[in-house]
Design an enzyme around this catalytic site. Sequence first.
Site, PDB file in Angstrom:
ATOM      1  N   SER A  42     -40.821 101.457  96.310  1.00 22.78           N
ATOM      2  CA  SER A  42     -39.607 102.288  96.255  1.00 22.78           C
ATOM      3  C   SER A  42     -39.165 102.610  97.687  1.00 22.78           C
ATOM      4  O   SER A  42     -39.883 102.315  98.649  1.00 22.78           O
ATOM      5  CB  SER A  42     -39.920 103.597  95.529  1.00 22.78           C
ATOM      6  OG  SER A  42     -40.838 104.354  96.313  1.00 22.78           O
ATOM      7  N   ASP A  97     -38.074  98.563  94.149  1.00 22.45           N
ATOM      8  CA  ASP A  97     -37.863  99.447  92.992  1.00 22.45           C
ATOM      9  C   ASP A  97     -36.717 100.410  93.312  1.00 22.45           C
ATOM     10  O   ASP A  97     -36.715 101.066  94.361  1.00 22.45           O
ATOM     11  CB  ASP A  97     -39.171 100.221  92.753  1.00 22.45           C
ATOM     12  CG  ASP A  97     -39.198 100.951  91.433  1.00 22.45           C
ATOM     13  OD1 ASP A  97     -38.497 100.522  90.493  1.00 22.45           O
ATOM     14  OD2 ASP A  97     -39.950 101.948  91.334  1.00 22.45           O
ATOM     15  N   HIS A  98     -35.744 100.500  92.426  1.00 21.51           N
ATOM     16  CA  HIS A  98     -34.621 101.438  92.570  1.00 21.51           C
ATOM     17  C   HIS A  98     -33.879 101.321  93.908  1.00 21.51           C
ATOM     18  O   HIS A  98     -33.702 102.329  94.615  1.00 21.51           O
ATOM     19  CB  HIS A  98     -35.093 102.893  92.380  1.00 21.51           C
ATOM     20  CG  HIS A  98     -35.559 103.181  90.988  1.00 21.51           C
ATOM     21  ND1 HIS A  98     -34.696 103.356  89.934  1.00 21.51           N
ATOM     22  CD2 HIS A  98     -36.818 103.289  90.470  1.00 21.51           C
ATOM     23  CE1 HIS A  98     -35.403 103.573  88.828  1.00 21.51           C
ATOM     24  NE2 HIS A  98     -36.685 103.522  89.125  1.00 21.51           N
ATOM     25  N   GLU A 138     -29.555  98.127  86.293  1.00 27.89           N
ATOM     26  CA  GLU A 138     -29.829  99.106  85.231  1.00 27.89           C
ATOM     27  C   GLU A 138     -28.548  99.604  84.576  1.00 27.89           C
ATOM     28  O   GLU A 138     -27.561  99.893  85.253  1.00 27.89           O
ATOM     29  CB  GLU A 138     -30.617 100.291  85.811  1.00 27.89           C
ATOM     30  CG  GLU A 138     -30.905 101.380  84.787  1.00 27.89           C
ATOM     31  CD  GLU A 138     -31.963 102.393  85.240  1.00 27.89           C
ATOM     32  OE1 GLU A 138     -32.885 102.011  85.998  1.00 27.89           O
ATOM     33  OE2 GLU A 138     -31.857 103.565  84.845  1.00 27.89           O
ATOM     34  N   GLY A 190     -41.858 110.030  85.786  1.00 28.89           N
ATOM     35  CA  GLY A 190     -42.716 111.157  86.153  1.00 28.89           C
ATOM     36  C   GLY A 190     -43.823 111.436  85.152  1.00 28.89           C
ATOM     37  O   GLY A 190     -43.943 110.786  84.113  1.00 28.89           O
ATOM     38  N   HIS A 213     -38.341 101.141  82.588  1.00 32.25           N
ATOM     39  CA  HIS A 213     -38.846 102.056  83.625  1.00 32.25           C
ATOM     40  C   HIS A 213     -39.534 103.225  82.928  1.00 32.25           C
ATOM     41  O   HIS A 213     -39.506 103.354  81.713  1.00 32.25           O
ATOM     42  CB  HIS A 213     -37.674 102.567  84.471  1.00 32.25           C
ATOM     43  CG  HIS A 213     -37.212 101.558  85.474  1.00 32.25           C
ATOM     44  ND1 HIS A 213     -37.355 101.740  86.831  1.00 32.25           N
ATOM     45  CD2 HIS A 213     -36.627 100.347  85.324  1.00 32.25           C
ATOM     46  CE1 HIS A 213     -36.877 100.689  87.456  1.00 32.25           C
ATOM     47  NE2 HIS A 213     -36.425  99.821  86.566  1.00 32.25           N
ATOM     48  N   GLY A 214     -40.112 104.098  83.747  1.00 31.52           N
ATOM     49  CA  GLY A 214     -40.638 105.360  83.214  1.00 31.52           C
ATOM     50  C   GLY A 214     -41.618 105.189  82.072  1.00 31.52           C
ATOM     51  O   GLY A 214     -41.579 105.922  81.093  1.00 31.52           O
ATOM     52  N   SER A 268     -45.079 105.318  82.012  1.00 31.78           N
ATOM     53  CA  SER A 268     -46.441 105.852  82.076  1.00 31.78           C
ATOM     54  C   SER A 268     -46.758 106.613  80.800  1.00 31.78           C
ATOM     55  O   SER A 268     -45.875 107.197  80.167  1.00 31.78           O
ATOM     56  CB  SER A 268     -46.597 106.773  83.296  1.00 31.78           C
ATOM     57  OG  SER A 268     -46.850 105.993  84.456  1.00 31.78           O
ATOM     58  N   SER A 311     -46.652 106.710  87.666  1.00 35.10           N
ATOM     59  CA  SER A 311     -47.299 108.022  87.505  1.00 35.10           C
ATOM     60  C   SER A 311     -48.758 107.906  87.044  1.00 35.10           C
ATOM     61  O   SER A 311     -49.618 108.660  87.514  1.00 35.10           O
ATOM     62  CB  SER A 311     -46.524 108.884  86.514  1.00 35.10           C
ATOM     63  OG  SER A 311     -45.231 109.136  87.007  1.00 35.10           O
TER      64      SER A 311
HETATM   65  P1  13P Z   1     -43.455 106.358  85.566  1.00 36.54           P
HETATM   66  O1  13P Z   1     -43.116 107.583  86.345  1.00 36.54           O
HETATM   67  O2  13P Z   1     -43.397 106.612  84.099  1.00 36.54           O
HETATM   68  O3  13P Z   1     -44.755 105.772  85.982  1.00 36.54           O
HETATM   69  O4  13P Z   1     -42.307 105.261  85.871  1.00 36.54           O
HETATM   70  C1  13P Z   1     -42.356 104.479  87.041  1.00 36.54           C
HETATM   71  C2  13P Z   1     -41.114 103.700  87.263  1.00 36.54           C
HETATM   72  O5  13P Z   1     -40.256 103.557  86.421  1.00 36.54           O
HETATM   73  C3  13P Z   1     -40.949 103.080  88.589  1.00 36.54           C
HETATM   74  O6  13P Z   1     -39.696 102.479  88.727  1.00 36.54           O
HETATM   75  O1  G3H Z   2     -39.302 105.367  89.618  1.00 32.58           O
HETATM   76  C1  G3H Z   2     -39.794 105.896  90.612  1.00 32.58           C
HETATM   77  C2  G3H Z   2     -41.134 105.516  91.085  1.00 32.58           C
HETATM   78  O2  G3H Z   2     -42.138 106.218  90.370  1.00 32.58           O
HETATM   79  C3  G3H Z   2     -41.248 105.688  92.561  1.00 32.58           C
HETATM   80  O3  G3H Z   2     -41.362 107.023  92.908  1.00 32.58           O
HETATM   81  O4  G3H Z   2     -39.609 107.351  94.644  1.00 32.58           O
HETATM   82  O5  G3H Z   2     -41.614 108.880  94.488  1.00 32.58           O
HETATM   83  O6  G3H Z   2     -41.858 106.529  95.314  1.00 32.58           O
HETATM   84  P1  G3H Z   2     -41.077 107.472  94.433  1.00 32.58           P
HETATM   85 ZN    ZN Z   3     -38.137 103.507  87.674  1.00 30.16          ZN
END
Ligand code: 13P
Ligand code: G3H
Ligand code: ZN
Length: 311
Positions: free
Chosen positions: A50, A82-83, A134, A181, A213-214, A216, A259
């Site tokens: 990221s 990422d992002h 996205e 998160g 995404h997201g 976890s 996460s």
């Molecule tokens: P989590 O916070 O659910 O692990 O998602 C991570 C993510 O989407 C990174 O792009």
């Molecule tokens: O989706 C976000 C990832 O968990 C990366 O998180 O921006 O704190 O590195 P971060």
């Molecule tokens: Zn993400």
Amino acid sequence: MPLVTSEEMFKKAYGGGYAIGAFNVNNMEIVQAIVEAADELHSPVILQASAGARKYAKPAYLKHLVEAAVETTNIPIVLHLDHGADYATCKDCVDGGFTSVMIDYSSHTFEENIEESKRVADYAHSKGVVVEAELGTLGGVEDDVSVEADKAMYTDPDQVEEFVKKTGVDSLAIAIGTSHGAYKFKPGQNPKLRLDILAEVARRLPGFPIVLHGSSSVPQEYVKIINENGGALKDAIGIPEEQLREAAKGAVCKINIDSDLRLGMTAGIRQHMVEHPDHFDPRQYVGDGRKYVKDIVAHKIREVLGSDGKI
Ligand code: 13P
Ligand code: G3H
Ligand code: ZN
């Protein structure tokens, strides 16, 4: 094997009913934990960085850490942004050796999202790099509104064909009830991914790789270890693993997990510190954190992604 793009990986994953894990990397121990687990299980893997990771570790360190991972393993590895916030960030990563980038313009208008994503795709493709974009908005770590309750955040299947056609992107992240998160849902809530939206998106985009995404799951045993060893995490639950497994059997080819690795690292370090209050060698306690991260990655590959033995 040199770094690869995700093109081949996604084709095989789509056809084989499994998904590739995209794990966030921030330091050497996390990179090692992920690729050691993937290597032992003969699983392809995506290492993603990221903006925060690039700022923390510095792009040159990340690049060389990933090169070391490639050198010491025998599995296909993708280096993914990422992002990515805008064209400039994506271009920087394409020029810096990433094999895949995400342009995340999902919080902009549909038209702006199309325009910026196309710009990134045109540039990345001219350099042999693939692009994820996205559509739809995920809940954030600060967001205490239930994702289930806020239907406005889900991806609208009516938009996906136009978006993919006009941008030329290679994969699409959609919002079906996951969120970023460690605090996704309160205990007692019943998280339910909108697999119906996923199915409708897949119907409109046959064979096209979808990203979650997201994703976890917030392992409760790690939360317990952290809190029993001086931590103060709030009670929360994540995305049920069986629902992710279901999604991976269909159009979802990439599942993002960060996460859970953070929780693993923290659980390992906290437990070590409490059990060995006399230790002050970072290799001892960070080493234990690394073990926990490796365990959780192996678990995801086997039980959630189904990517073991798929190299
Ligand atoms: P989590 O916070 O659910 O692990 O998602 C991570 C993510 O989407 C990174 O792009
Ligand atoms: O989706 C976000 C990832 O968990 C990366 O998180 O921006 O704190 O590195 P971060
Ligand atoms: Zn993400």
